[in-house]
Design a protein around this motif. Structure first.
Motif, PDB file in Angstrom:
ATOM      1  N   PHE A 177       0.608   5.246  -5.499  1.00 49.92           N
ATOM      2  CA  PHE A 177       0.564   4.199  -4.483  1.00 49.92           C
ATOM      3  C   PHE A 177      -0.700   4.347  -3.634  1.00 49.92           C
ATOM      4  CE2 PHE A 177       4.604   3.097  -5.844  1.00 49.92           C
ATOM      5  CZ  PHE A 177       5.183   2.092  -5.085  1.00 49.92           C
ATOM      6  N   LYS A 178      -1.299   3.229  -3.330  1.00 50.53           N
ATOM      7  CA  LYS A 178      -2.443   3.205  -2.431  1.00 50.53           C
ATOM      8  C   LYS A 178      -1.934   3.300  -0.997  1.00 50.53           C
ATOM      9  CE  LYS A 178      -5.642   0.187  -3.457  1.00 50.53           C
ATOM     10  NZ  LYS A 178      -6.840   0.940  -3.847  1.00 50.53           N
ATOM     11  N   VAL A 179      -2.721   3.860  -0.113  1.00 44.38           N
ATOM     12  CA  VAL A 179      -2.416   3.855   1.320  1.00 44.38           C
ATOM     13  C   VAL A 179      -3.442   2.976   2.020  1.00 44.38           C
ATOM     14  CG1 VAL A 179      -2.505   5.221   3.448  1.00 44.38           C
ATOM     15  CG2 VAL A 179      -1.219   6.058   1.486  1.00 44.38           C
ATOM     16  N   CYS A 180      -2.959   2.062   2.851  1.00 42.86           N
ATOM     17  CA  CYS A 180      -3.839   1.175   3.605  1.00 42.86           C
ATOM     18  C   CYS A 180      -3.670   1.483   5.084  1.00 42.86           C
ATOM     19  CB  CYS A 180      -3.492  -0.286   3.323  1.00 42.86           C
ATOM     20  SG  CYS A 180      -4.570  -1.464   4.163  1.00 42.86           S
ATOM     21  N   THR A 181      -4.746   1.863   5.754  1.00 36.84           N
ATOM     22  CA  THR A 181      -4.671   2.254   7.159  1.00 36.84           C
ATOM     23  C   THR A 181      -5.302   1.195   8.053  1.00 36.84           C
ATOM     24  OG1 THR A 181      -6.785   3.455   7.103  1.00 36.84           O
ATOM     25  CG2 THR A 181      -4.801   4.676   6.505  1.00 36.84           C
ATOM     26  N   ALA A 182      -4.814   1.145   9.288  1.00 39.85           N
ATOM     27  CA  ALA A 182      -5.336   0.183  10.258  1.00 39.85           C
ATOM     28  C   ALA A 182      -5.157   0.732  11.663  1.00 39.85           C
ATOM     29  CB  ALA A 182      -4.627  -1.163  10.117  1.00 39.85           C
ATOM     30  N   GLY A 183      -5.826   0.099  12.614  1.00 45.22           N
ATOM     31  CA  GLY A 183      -5.651   0.459  14.012  1.00 45.22           C
ATOM     32  C   GLY A 183      -6.669   1.462  14.515  1.00 45.22           C
ATOM     33  N   LYS A 195      -0.160  -9.361   0.368  1.00 43.34           N
ATOM     34  CA  LYS A 195      -0.896 -10.347  -0.421  1.00 43.34           C
ATOM     35  C   LYS A 195      -2.140  -9.743  -1.067  1.00 43.34           C
ATOM     36  CE  LYS A 195       0.580 -14.503   2.048  1.00 43.34           C
ATOM     37  NZ  LYS A 195       1.088 -15.172   0.824  1.00 43.34           N
ATOM     38  N   LYS A 196      -2.564  -8.593  -0.534  1.00 43.63           N
ATOM     39  CA  LYS A 196      -3.765  -7.933  -1.046  1.00 43.63           C
ATOM     40  C   LYS A 196      -3.455  -6.766  -1.976  1.00 43.63           C
ATOM     41  CE  LYS A 196      -7.288 -10.005   1.098  1.00 43.63           C
ATOM     42  NZ  LYS A 196      -8.490 -10.525   0.390  1.00 43.63           N
ATOM     43  N   LEU A 197      -2.419  -6.003  -1.637  1.00 40.03           N
ATOM     44  CA  LEU A 197      -2.118  -4.770  -2.356  1.00 40.03           C
ATOM     45  C   LEU A 197      -0.676  -4.801  -2.855  1.00 40.03           C
ATOM     46  CD1 LEU A 197      -3.807  -2.336   0.191  1.00 40.03           C
ATOM     47  CD2 LEU A 197      -4.788  -3.200  -1.945  1.00 40.03           C
ATOM     48  N   ARG A 198      -0.502  -4.600  -4.140  1.00 36.03           N
ATOM     49  CA  ARG A 198       0.824  -4.757  -4.748  1.00 36.03           C
ATOM     50  C   ARG A 198       1.737  -3.560  -4.494  1.00 36.03           C
ATOM     51  NH1 ARG A 198       3.455  -7.929  -8.147  1.00 36.03           N
ATOM     52  NH2 ARG A 198       4.881  -7.044  -9.688  1.00 36.03           N
ATOM     53  N   ASN A 199       1.193  -2.360  -4.616  1.00 37.34           N
ATOM     54  CA  ASN A 199       1.977  -1.145  -4.378  1.00 37.34           C
ATOM     55  C   ASN A 199       1.224  -0.250  -3.404  1.00 37.34           C
ATOM     56  OD1 ASN A 199       4.342  -1.345  -6.236  1.00 37.34           O
ATOM     57  ND2 ASN A 199       2.733  -1.488  -7.780  1.00 37.34           N
ATOM     58  N   PRO A 238       6.294   0.449   3.569  1.00 37.19           N
ATOM     59  CA  PRO A 238       6.121   0.516   2.113  1.00 37.19           C
ATOM     60  C   PRO A 238       6.082  -0.906   1.525  1.00 37.19           C
ATOM     61  CG  PRO A 238       8.003   1.839   2.863  1.00 37.19           C
ATOM     62  CD  PRO A 238       7.623   0.933   3.977  1.00 37.19           C
ATOM     63  N   ILE A 239       5.178  -1.125   0.591  1.00 37.31           N
ATOM     64  CA  ILE A 239       5.095  -2.389  -0.134  1.00 37.31           C
ATOM     65  C   ILE A 239       5.216  -2.065  -1.618  1.00 37.31           C
ATOM     66  CG2 ILE A 239       3.622  -4.363  -0.719  1.00 37.31           C
ATOM     67  CD1 ILE A 239       2.404  -4.037   2.125  1.00 37.31           C
ATOM     68  N   VAL A 240       6.256  -2.604  -2.255  1.00 35.25           N
ATOM     69  CA  VAL A 240       6.554  -2.288  -3.654  1.00 35.25           C
ATOM     70  C   VAL A 240       6.564  -3.577  -4.466  1.00 35.25           C
ATOM     71  CG1 VAL A 240       8.211  -1.232  -5.228  1.00 35.25           C
ATOM     72  CG2 VAL A 240       7.945  -0.306  -2.905  1.00 35.25           C
ATOM     73  N   ASN A 241       5.742  -3.604  -5.516  1.00 31.14           N
ATOM     74  CA  ASN A 241       5.638  -4.794  -6.375  1.00 31.14           C
ATOM     75  C   ASN A 241       5.331  -6.060  -5.563  1.00 31.14           C
ATOM     76  OD1 ASN A 241       6.074  -3.379  -8.766  1.00 31.14           O
ATOM     77  ND2 ASN A 241       8.298  -3.606  -8.630  1.00 31.14           N
ATOM     78  N   GLY A 242       4.472  -5.907  -4.580  1.00 29.79           N
ATOM     79  CA  GLY A 242       4.043  -7.052  -3.785  1.00 29.79           C
ATOM     80  C   GLY A 242       5.048  -7.515  -2.755  1.00 29.79           C
ATOM     81  N   GLU A 243       6.162  -6.766  -2.592  1.00 30.61           N
ATOM     82  CA  GLU A 243       7.197  -7.140  -1.636  1.00 30.61           C
ATOM     83  C   GLU A 243       7.319  -6.093  -0.533  1.00 30.61           C
ATOM     84  OE1 GLU A 243       8.912  -9.957  -1.713  1.00 30.61           O
ATOM     85  OE2 GLU A 243       8.072 -10.650  -3.630  1.00 30.61           O
ATOM     86  N   ILE A 244       7.496  -6.547   0.691  1.00 32.96           N
ATOM     87  CA  ILE A 244       7.726  -5.633   1.809  1.00 32.96           C
ATOM     88  C   ILE A 244       9.067  -4.946   1.585  1.00 32.96           C
ATOM     89  CG2 ILE A 244       8.069  -5.473   4.302  1.00 32.96           C
ATOM     90  CD1 ILE A 244       6.355  -8.081   4.494  1.00 32.96           C
ATOM     91  N   ASN A 245       9.061  -3.614   1.572  1.00 36.85           N
ATOM     92  CA  ASN A 245      10.267  -2.871   1.202  1.00 36.85           C
ATOM     93  C   ASN A 245      10.651  -1.917   2.328  1.00 36.85           C
ATOM     94  OD1 ASN A 245      12.053  -0.860  -0.194  1.00 36.85           O
ATOM     95  ND2 ASN A 245      11.541  -2.110  -1.976  1.00 36.85           N
ATOM     96  N   VAL A 246      11.143  -2.474   3.429  1.00 36.48           N
ATOM     97  CA  VAL A 246      11.556  -1.655   4.568  1.00 36.48           C
ATOM     98  C   VAL A 246      13.076  -1.578   4.637  1.00 36.48           C
ATOM     99  CG1 VAL A 246       9.500  -2.204   5.923  1.00 36.48           C
ATOM    100  CG2 VAL A 246      11.547  -3.628   6.156  1.00 36.48           C
TER     101      VAL A 246
END
Length: 346
Positions: free
Chosen positions: A292-298, A131-135, A150-158
């Motif tokens: 593509f942006k990378v978003c890290t957590a944890g 919802k925050k990051l599109r790609n 991976p999140i592609v075009n705002g969709e979870i792409n696993v």
């Protein structure tokens, strides 16, 4: 709640005048395999007391504890946890469970399709990040494992929805920054200008490596140590010296630190390797992975950042810069709560 096999994470949100407030955040060591079934029940009861829910409250749960060998299989584990949540939080107005399609279901469906609930905490976090990051590629590294989505075009792409599938597709790396046995990371370490093969004993953990290298603090080292001793730098160094069957008389501290650096680089490479798989997948879809942006957590966000840089990503953001550090460490629980609020139109 995020009921893990090693950690219990929870957040209490309050909605007032259309705004959401975080009232309490809990992250505690929760070794299910040690606590046993009765310990899990008591742990959730204590959590409820600590949270002190308001009247007409909602509970939204995700889990990974079902993988624990406390249970014969995942279905048994999921059903036990669902039953426990239903009993302990029986006075809640609604009780939801996150499934692997990033949807919330109630008890009956969770009980009927337990494998869709098993280890679906990644689906909660991915729902929120999409919802925050599109790609982007979302990387969450905790005490025990690494999740890559991976999140592609705002969709979870696993491609993987179960843990075995995710291990195959590089969307799960069983490597964390606290609990991983060193001998599962490397098969040799530097030793007096040579390379020594390592013992397969549980002499030291990734937490020892990260602490002596200054990547985490003693406060961050929340899990049990390999030898049951403390978490000081001295004690961590002593444990690491045993990896090549040596000790703190055979190796000096400088030598032990070189072992730690070697192991840490191997940890970075393990995550890097999975990220290369993710890049290859994105490229096969006709997209340039470098943009593509990378978003890290944890807790292991520092490791995720290093691996992402080496994999060729330049735009890296930490979840803590969006939601704060405390929420970064319990992101699946926070996401599960927001999912419930959206479902109920709060």
């Amino acid at each position: 709640m995020d009921i893990g096999g090693a950690n219990l994470k929870a957040i209490k949100l309050n909605v007032s005048n259309g705004k959401i407030y975080a009232e309490k955040i809990i992250r505690e060591y929760f070794p299910v395999w040690i606590l046993g079934r009765s310990g899990v029940v008591e742990g959730l009861k204590k959590l409820k007391e600590s949270i002190d829910p308001s009247p007409n409250y909602i509970v939204s749960t995700t889990m990974t504890a079902e993988l624990s060998d406390l249970f014969r299989n995942k279905s048994e584990g999921v059903r036990f946890i669902v039953e426990t949540v239903e009993k302990v939080f029986s006075d809640a107005s609604h009780k939801f469970y996150v499934n692997d399609k990033s949807k919330l279901v109630e008890c009956s469906e969770a009980y009927k399709n337990p494998l869709e609930i098993a280890a679906a905490n990644w689906a909660a976090s991915a729902w929120l990040i999409s919802k925050k990051l599109r790609n982007c590629i979302f990387i969450d590294i905790g005490s025990t494992s690494t999740t890559i989505v991976p999140i592609v075009n705002g969709e979870i792409n696993v491609r993987g929805y179960t843990d075995p599938e995710k291990l195959v597709y590089g969307e799960l790396v069983y490597l964390g920054v606290l609990r991983t046995n060193i001998c599962s990371i490397v098969d040799k370490v530097p030793y007096k200008g040579l390379l020594a093969r390592v013992s397969s004993e549980k002499f030291a953990l990734s937490g020892d490596v990260c602490l002596v290298l200054g990547k985490i603090s003693v406060k961050d080292y929340t899990t049990e140590t390999a030898d049951g001793r403390g978490r000081s730098v001295r004690e961590c160094l002593d444990r690491l010296s045993r990896v090549p069957c040596a000790d703190n008389e055979i190796l000096n501290d400088y030598e032990i630190l070189e072992i730690a650096r070697y192991v840490y680089e191997s940890m970075v490479f393990r995550v890097f390797e999975a990220l290369v798989q993710a890049r290859s997948r994105i490229a096969s879809l006709g997209y340039n992975p470098s943009i593509f942006k990378v978003c890290t957590a944890g807790l292991g966000s520092f490791l995720a950042k290093e691996a992402a840089k080496r994999a060729g990503f330049k735009d890296i953001v930490d979840v803590s810069s969006i939601y704060g550090k405390k929420i970064s460490h319990i992101l699946p629980a926070y996401a599960a709560a927001l999912m419930a609020l959206e479902v109920l139109g709060k």
